[in-house]
Design a protein around this motif. Structure first.
Motif, short mmCIF file in Angstrom:
data_model
loop_
_atom_site.label_atom_id
_atom_site.label_comp_id
_atom_site.label_asym_id
_atom_site.label_seq_id
_atom_site.Cartn_x
_atom_site.Cartn_y
_atom_site.Cartn_z
N CYS A 107 0.85 -1.19 0.00
CA CYS A 107 0.00 0.00 0.00
C CYS A 107 0.89 1.25 0.00
CB CYS A 107 -0.93 -0.01 1.20
SG CYS A 107 -2.04 1.40 1.28
N GLN A 108 0.58 2.21 -0.87
CA GLN A 108 1.39 3.41 -1.03
C GLN A 108 0.84 4.62 -0.28
OE1 GLN A 108 4.35 3.41 -2.55
NE2 GLN A 108 4.04 1.20 -2.84
N ALA A 109 -0.26 4.43 0.46
CA ALA A 109 -0.84 5.55 1.20
C ALA A 109 0.12 6.03 2.28
CB ALA A 109 -2.17 5.15 1.81
N GLY A 110 0.20 7.33 2.45
CA GLY A 110 1.09 7.87 3.47
C GLY A 110 1.13 9.38 3.45
N MET A 111 1.88 9.92 4.42
CA MET A 111 2.02 11.37 4.54
C MET A 111 3.45 11.69 4.92
SD MET A 111 -0.04 14.09 6.99
CE MET A 111 0.81 13.63 8.49
N THR A 112 4.02 12.70 4.25
CA THR A 112 5.38 13.15 4.53
C THR A 112 5.32 14.60 4.99
OG1 THR A 112 6.28 11.68 2.84
CG2 THR A 112 7.70 13.46 3.62
N ILE A 113 5.99 14.89 6.11
CA ILE A 113 6.05 16.26 6.62
C ILE A 113 7.50 16.70 6.67
CG2 ILE A 113 3.92 16.07 7.96
CD1 ILE A 113 5.60 15.59 10.44
N THR A 114 7.72 17.97 6.37
CA THR A 114 9.07 18.54 6.33
C THR A 114 9.10 19.80 7.17
OG1 THR A 114 9.34 17.69 4.08
CG2 THR A 114 10.91 19.35 4.84
#
Length: 797
Positions: A107-114
């Motif tokens: 599964c490619q669902a996700g969240m990236t925070i910077t």
């Protein structure tokens, strides 16, 4: 979208995952390499927990577990890791745990925070999943949504300190969260408990020895020792509290001993020594953990117990039918009367003879009456022979076994021995059940030892409550007889209630005078004997000059209480006062010496130099202040600030050596007074007398898991003793080929072939004359027989 902190971003994404129906993981981080900010995390990646690839066809075979459950390569790597601490090593012979593996779907669902300019910004977001999403009722049980707050963790630690079971902790937290909103499971509590127990960095047995040494430092009369085997592995542990050793001097005449299982993860047996205190309650004298139940182990245990108790052996002991236990008792306690538990014998009889007892209720009534109500050995032998002939039960093997072992189990053979209200190990069984409420087969030894400490503290408090009730309260009388008032004054309250029950039933009995002032026959009136198999008559011999009273039931010799038959005889003689010798010291309150200040009447050990007194005084003051300070937030903040100030100022006051000496002298004075008041100097046994007690506890290792009792699985099944009831249930139905009856076969059929009509049964033999009728009608022979038995005991006068 931006967040102040990465924790805030993670909480936001987790809440979204809970609503949608998936679980999150922290997939990765990126640290800055810029000058002045090296090592600072500037990027975090959160993904669905079903990310990654797992081919069931290719990878499945390679990652196949022995139990048939697929495991990931990460899990296999973790299983190779070895910790320095002994607790992390795999326990031999332990049950294999079933691994749980997440079904990966890439599964490619996700969240990236910077992190940019001190703010966390969402730089990548994928909300599409390639798997089914769960409903909210199921999603809340996913791993990322099950967590404890800091307050809940502190609460769980408090529960662990008092050994509250995981199921009770879960129920409490679920109630606080709301039963419908809770998402915790029992495994979460268990995992956190394990984490807390491993924080100390010591293995299980080292924690146990450390705990016992701490108890010995607090109480000089606390005793413990242990036995080690190969590779410094502890195999047996024994301990006894100082209060228990003191009580043994007064109440060590009768002991109930038995072993129990399922109390720790090593399958070690728990072997407690129980007595009966002056109130008739259970008294936990000592405890032991054993690796096996062999003669050498039991000999080590009993010899250690004897040394701990100053060489004083019990007068009587009751156990189960274990052969090793019986042999060890005969060697270590040669002068002790050993009796087997009657409950186990009768329970086994109901299993092996259940079909016969159910089919023939008269036989069952006879069996129970003969075993429990026989007054003399001659009576037992006579009625036993009558029962075998009357009910035709000679073929029952277990009856023969019971008769061969009758002198070890039946109450009639222990009438003249001191056994204090017991004929079984039921007191052990009841206390074992109490232990197993909070510990079980997965518990560590340190948890079990702490549970023992908590239970014995509760038992001591219960004894203090009984003593307080005796000192402050007065029980109500049932009659105007002087001997009842004497019992209330002399006996402890609970023992008096037992005596009072005897006084209450004296009205059910009738007294016949055989020889005036010397011999009386006591029996129940007709309306009170309807449910009895054999109404019995009891002979009571009286010596008015010496004020001696002897009954054929000899309850006074066994329990230390006069029987109802003697009380009924006293009423018949119009003599309502008993000599003081019939109120034995065993059931009286124990006098404790108290040294008080002549002016203030305060105990000398509770002076200002006593640390315990000062602690109790401060605790009471703090409770009062806390009750006032918690009424609103302003008061609470003020109180917290002042307490911090007081604490900082308090640390500036040194604890001088003089104060320490005062505290130590006070404690030493308390210990000296304790020993002097109870007069037990012989109980002080030095730990150095036991070689294993001086070993370095850091080198001790946890015991191996002991194999359970029973036939090993790889051993060929052997023939076992099959209960008669099981034979009847599994036996094929027989059919007579001549008449078609299912009650007999062709060889025993009485019908002539070719003739009609009902089958004629063989005439049964005449029944033997029932000796019960003679006993019920006249009882002359039986009374004369009892009379001569009692006359032969007149040397007691």
């Amino acid at each position: 979208m931006q967040f102040e902190t990465d924790e805030e971003a993670h909480a936001f994404y987790s809440n979204y995952a809970l609503i949608v129906g998936f679980s999150t993981i922290k997939s990765g981080t990126y640290s800055s390499r810029e000058k002045g900010a090296t090592g600072e995390v500037t990027r975090r990646i959160y993904k669905c927990n079903r990310r990654g690839n797992l081919s069931h066809e290719d990878v499945g075979k390679k990652n196949q577990h022995e139990s048939g459950v697929q495991i990931s390569s990460d899990i296999k790597k973790r299983k190779v890791l070895h910790m320095n601490n002994d607790e992390a090593e795999p326990v031999p012979a332990a049950r294999k745990r079933r691994c749980k593996v997440i079904d990966k779907t890439n599964c490619q669902a996700g969240m990236t925070i910077t992190k940019k300019n001190g703010v966390w910004i969402v730089t990548r977001l994928n909300l599409e999943h390639n798997h089914n999403l769960l409903a909210p009722a199921l999603a809340k049980l996913l791993r990322s949504h099950r967590f404890f707050t800091e307050q809940e963790k502190a609460m769980i630690r408090s529960f662990i300190d008092v050994n509250v079971p995981n199921r009770n902790i879960l129920a409490f937290l679920s109630f606080l969260r709301g039963m419908k909103n809770t998402n915790l499971v029992k495994t979460d509590i268990s995992n956190y408990r394990t984490r807390v127990m491993r924080e100390c960095g010591e293995n299980d047995i080292s924690q146990v020895v450390k705990f016992l040494k701490q108890k010995q430092a607090e109480d000089p009369m606390f005793f413990f020792t242990f036995d080690t085997g190969e590779d410094s592995k502890v195999i047996n542990i024994f301990w006894a509290y100082g209060t228990s050793r003191i009580c043994y001097e007064y109440y060590g005449d009768v002991i109930s001993f038995d072993t129990t299982y399922e109390t720790n993860r090593y399958n070690l047996k728990f072997a407690p020594f129980f007595g009966i205190n002056g109130h008739g309650d259970n008294l936990l004298l000592a405890g032991a953990i054993l690796s096996d139940e062999t003669i050498p182990t039991f000999r080590w245990l009993f010899s250690t117990f004897l040394s701990c108790m100053g060489g004083k052996a019990p007068k009587s002991i009751i156990t189960d039918q274990d052969a090793a236990m019986r042999a060890a008792i005969a060697l270590e306690f040669p002068d002790t009367i050993h009796r087997n538990c009657l409950f186990h014998i009768m329970s086994k009889a109901e299993i092996l003879m259940g079909a016969v007892l159910t089919k023939n209720p008269e036989f069952a009534r006879d069996l129970y009456d003969i075993i429990f109500n026989s007054l003399t050995e001659e009576e037992f032998e006579r009625f036993w022979a009558y029962m075998l002939n009357e009910h035709k039960v000679h073929h029952l093997k277990y009856l023969r076994v019971m008769y061969e072992n009758r002198k070890k189990i039946l109450p009639v053979y222990f009438k003249n021995n001191f056994f204090l209200f017991i004929c079984s190990t039921s007191r052990n069984e009841g206390m074992n059940a109490r232990f197993k409420e909070n510990v079980g087969p997965t518990s560590s030894l340190i948890l079990f030892v702490k549970e023992y400490d908590r239970i014995i503290a509760n038992m001591d408090e219960k004894g203090n409550l009984r003593d307080k009730n005796k000192a402050q309260e007065v029980a109500l009388l049932h009659s105007t007889y002087t001997f009842e008032k004497q019992a209330r004054d002399f006996y402890n309250t609970e023992i008096f209630y037992r005596f009072q029950q005897l006084v209450k039933v004296t009205g059910r009995y009738v007294a016949d005078e055989v020889e005036k002032g010397k011999v009386y026959v006591i029996y129940k009136s007709g309306e009170h004997t309807k449910d009895e198999v054999r109404p019995r008559k009891y002979l009571v011999l009286v010596d008015m000059a010496q004020e001696n009273y002897v009954c054929i039931c000899v309850q006074f010799q066994k329990d230390g209480l006069l029987c109802v038959h003697v009380l009924r005889t006293l009423i018949q003689l119009n003599k309502h006062t008993l000599p003081e010798k019939y109120f034995i010291d065993r059931w009286r309150p124990v006098e404790r010496k108290q040294v008080r200040n002549a002016t203030t009447f305060i105990l000398t050990e509770l002076t200002g130099n006593n640390c315990t007194l000062r602690y109790n005084l401060l605790s009471k003051c703090f409770v009062d202040v806390a009750s006032e300070g918690c009424l609103n937030l302003e008061r609470t903040n003020y109180m917290v600030a002042e307490l911090r100030r007081i604490k900082s100022e308090l640390r500036k006051i040194p604890v001088t050596e003089e104060n320490e000496n005062i505290i130590n002298d006070s404690r030493q004075e308390m210990n000296t007074n304790l020993t002097t008041d109870y007069e037990v100097p012989t109980l002080i046994v030095q730990q150095k007398d036991f070689p294993d007690s001086g070993k370095d506890t850091d080198l001790l290792k946890n015991p191996d898991v002991v194999p359970r009792k029973g036939r090993p699985k790889n051993m060929q099944k052997s023939r076992r003793l099959v209960p008669y009831g099981e034979i009847v249930r599994t036996k094929k139905q027989i059919t007579c080929s001549t008449c078609g009856s299912h009650e007999h076969n062709r060889a025993t059929c009485t019908k002539v072939p070719g003739e009609g009509g009902a089958v004629k049964k063989k005439a049964s033999a005449k029944k033997t004359a029932n000796p019960t009728q003679t006993t019920n009608n006249t009882g002359d022979y039986y009374i004369i027989h009892q009379f001569f038995i009692l006359r032969s005991r007149k040397n007691n006068f």
